[in-house]
Design an enzyme around this catalytic site. Structure first.
Site, PDB file in Angstrom:
ATOM      1  CG  ASP A 165      42.757  35.889  29.957  1.00  0.00           C
ATOM      2  OD1 ASP A 165      42.263  35.518  28.887  1.00  0.00           O
ATOM      3  OD2 ASP A 165      42.080  36.256  30.945  1.00  0.00           O
ATOM      4  CG  ASP A 167      37.706  39.162  27.678  1.00  0.00           C
ATOM      5  OD1 ASP A 167      36.834  40.021  27.498  1.00  0.00           O
ATOM      6  OD2 ASP A 167      38.337  38.621  26.755  1.00  0.00           O
ATOM      7  CG  ASP A 209      40.549  36.139  34.779  1.00  0.00           C
ATOM      8  OD1 ASP A 209      40.898  35.745  33.641  1.00  0.00           O
ATOM      9  OD2 ASP A 209      39.361  36.300  35.105  1.00  0.00           O
TER      10      ASP A 209
END
Length: 219
Positions: free
Chosen positions: A8, A10, A168
């Site tokens: 991922d 961001d 995240d």
């Protein structure tokens, strides 16, 4: 040993929250809506720019026309300022170089629109070769739909048993689950560890070095 690591963007590779929040506040101000403190934005991101803008708008104003106009102002600002305050997380540049040196393929799977993803990756990691850099595209569903992972695997065929998906958020863990690949949740991003546990992350790590250890683990 793993052969491909999908990241991922961001909250995983880059801390982009300030630039995302400032761009959203710019758009809100342009349209006369109240702005938010930057500390409020980690809870709003993760599902693409459209969903971010919907969450930023006051209740009852998140209709398609308003969001579309807000997105125009967001892109007007963000396209020029996406890297003003964004930085790689500690250890990430070295991790990516170590993976490259070991012959492990790397890819990006982001819900941010494609143009911005390519710009940020080119800006912060200009000397790395990526198996795929995938952002949000028209007519392709956003994560947690697994289509983005399947697109990466079509460009870089790799047995799923040798793939790690690193993110995240619960969105990322669910994306990995639906794609039937192993998930790694990082604790330095925008979401709390409780969310990673709730979405059944296969692994939860605190440092970039921990990811490298998982890649090298013999299964």
């Amino acid at each position: 040993m793993k052969e491909l690591v999908i990241f991922d963007l961001d909250g995983t590779l880059l801390n982009t929250i300030a630039d995302l929040g400032i761009a959203t506040n710019y758009a809100l101000k342009k349209m006369g809506f109240p702005e938010h403190p930057l500390s409020a934005y980690p809870a709003m991101v993760g599902n693409g720019v459209k969903k971010l803008l919907c969450r930023a708008l006051p209740s009852g104003f998140d209709n398609d026309d308003t969001v579309a106009e807000l997105r125009t102002y967001f892109k007007e600002y963000y396209d020029e300022h996406s890297a003003d305050h964004s930085v790689p997380y500690p250890g990430i540049p070295q991790l990516l170089e170590n993976l490259r040196d070991k012959g492990v393929k790397i890819a990006v799977a982001s819900n941010k629109y494609q143009e911005a993803v390519e710009k940020l990756i080119g800006h912060f990691f200009p000397n790395l070769e990526w198996a795929a850099v995938e952002g949000q595209k028209e007519d392709v569903p956003v994560k947690p739909d697994p289509s983005i992972v399947f697109d990466i695997l079509s460009k870089s065929p790799t047995p799923k048993a040798t793939v790690l998906y690193v993110g995240d958020s619960g969105v990322d863990m669910e994306t990995a689950r639906r794609a039937c690949v192993e998930s790694v949740g990082v604790t330095w991003g925008f979401r709390p560890m409780t969310e990673l546990k709730e979405y059944h992350a296969d692994h939860i790590v605190n440092t970039a070095d921990d990811i490298f250890e998982l890649v090298n683990r013999e299964y």
